[in-house]
Design a protein around this motif. Structure first.
Motif, mmCIF file in Angstrom:
data_model
loop_
_atom_site.group_PDB
_atom_site.id
_atom_site.type_symbol
_atom_site.label_atom_id
_atom_site.label_comp_id
_atom_site.label_asym_id
_atom_site.label_seq_id
_atom_site.Cartn_x
_atom_site.Cartn_y
_atom_site.Cartn_z
ATOM 1 N N GLU A 205 -0.349 3.477 3.646
ATOM 2 C CA GLU A 205 -0.029 3.710 2.181
ATOM 3 C C GLU A 205 -1.408 3.239 1.559
ATOM 4 O O GLU A 205 -2.032 4.066 0.756
ATOM 5 N N ARG A 206 -1.838 2.010 2.073
ATOM 6 C CA ARG A 206 -3.006 1.576 1.391
ATOM 7 C C ARG A 206 -4.311 2.006 1.997
ATOM 8 O O ARG A 206 -5.439 1.903 1.461
ATOM 9 N N ASP A 207 -4.258 2.621 3.297
ATOM 10 C CA ASP A 207 -5.332 2.999 3.867
ATOM 11 C C ASP A 207 -5.061 4.186 4.659
ATOM 12 O O ASP A 207 -4.733 4.181 5.999
#
Length: 270
Positions: A205-207
């Motif tokens: 989700e962050r990357d």
């Protein structure tokens, strides 16, 4: 009769390496697995069987086993090992309704041997489908663990900009995650789902493209045999595909070709 050009990518994501042995994969010692995968080799076999079932029922299917050479003990890809598992078991009779079985194996089963993570399974297999057929699949069916459904459908498919309506997901979890079964292990199931949320789904989700230090570090750790991470074999091939990509050379020396977050050729008919 000429076989139709495949339109359906049946993607089986591989997770371990089958080495061979007298039980043809029934016994766990015939596999190279991580410690946390204990008791899961039967699930890997079910994934392979599910892919074969889809193939046998769809004349337009191209089955791709996806997974690189991820273990230092043997220079063998996960993808090749899954095909070996199928061959050693005569495909469990799942292709018996197909005429010219040898031709099916030769023309409608392919090995993707570059992917080092789940996003790579999807990206590299889609590129291989195009290289084999000259067109993008009209449909993709992903076969993997059920607990990874959200990661694939909500994150990987979206990051790739693949049309959501052209993707199906067939999830099969280890039997210990099936409540009510004799093997049900609630504590282990909870740990697996928590791990996916924190170290799988949460990280992606962050990357979204996996280019951050943590995810590329995991790929580096798995790439014992220095398998290339280019999407195409030449600049001419990349231009012909019309895929928007770029080559990134990281400060740690890793070199990868990744998709750009731009309109891709598989979106052109939308």
């Amino acid at each position: 009769m000429t076989n139709p050009v495949p339109k359906h990518l049946i993607l089986v994501c591989c997770h371990a390496i089958y080495l061979g042995g007298p039980s043809n994969g029934l016994h766990e010692e015939e596999w190279l697995i991580a410690s946390f995968q204990s008791g899961e080799t039967a699930t890997f076999t079910q994934h392979a069987q599910a892919g074969l079932n889809l193939l046998s029922n769809d004349p337009s299917g191209l089955l791709i086993f996806s997974g690189s050479k991820t273990r230092k003990e043997v220079q063998k890809s996960e993808a090749q090992s899954y095909l070996d598992l199928c061959l050693h078991n005569d495909f469990w009779g799942l292709l018996d309704n197909c005429t010219q079985k040898e031709e099916i194996v030769r023309e409608r089963i392919a090995l993707e041997e570059q992917a080092l993570d789940s996003f790579g399974n999807l990206i590299f297999s889609t590129m291989l489908f195009w290289k084999r057929t000259g067109q993008w699949p009209a449909k993709i069916t992903i076969v993997s663990h059920e607990f990874k459904r959200e990661r694939f459908l909500d994150l990987h498919v979206g990051a790739m900009r693949w049309p959501r309506g052209k993707v199906e997901y067939l999830g099969i979890d280890p039997v210990y995650m099936t409540e009510g079964s004799r093997e049900w292990d609630g504590e282990r199931t909870q740990a697996v789902r928590k791990g996916e949320k924190e170290r799988g789904l949460g990280v992606w989700e962050r990357d979204r493209f996996g280019t951050g230090q943590f995810l590329r570090g995991k790929r580096r750790e798995r790439n014992h045999w220095q398998v290339g991470q280019m999407l195409f074999g030449s600049e001419e091939e990349r231009l012909r595909s019309q895929v928007r990509s770029e080559i990134i050379e990281y400060e740690d020396g890793l070199r990868e070709e990744v998709l750009k977050d731009e309109r891709q050729p598989w979106e052109m008919d939308l």
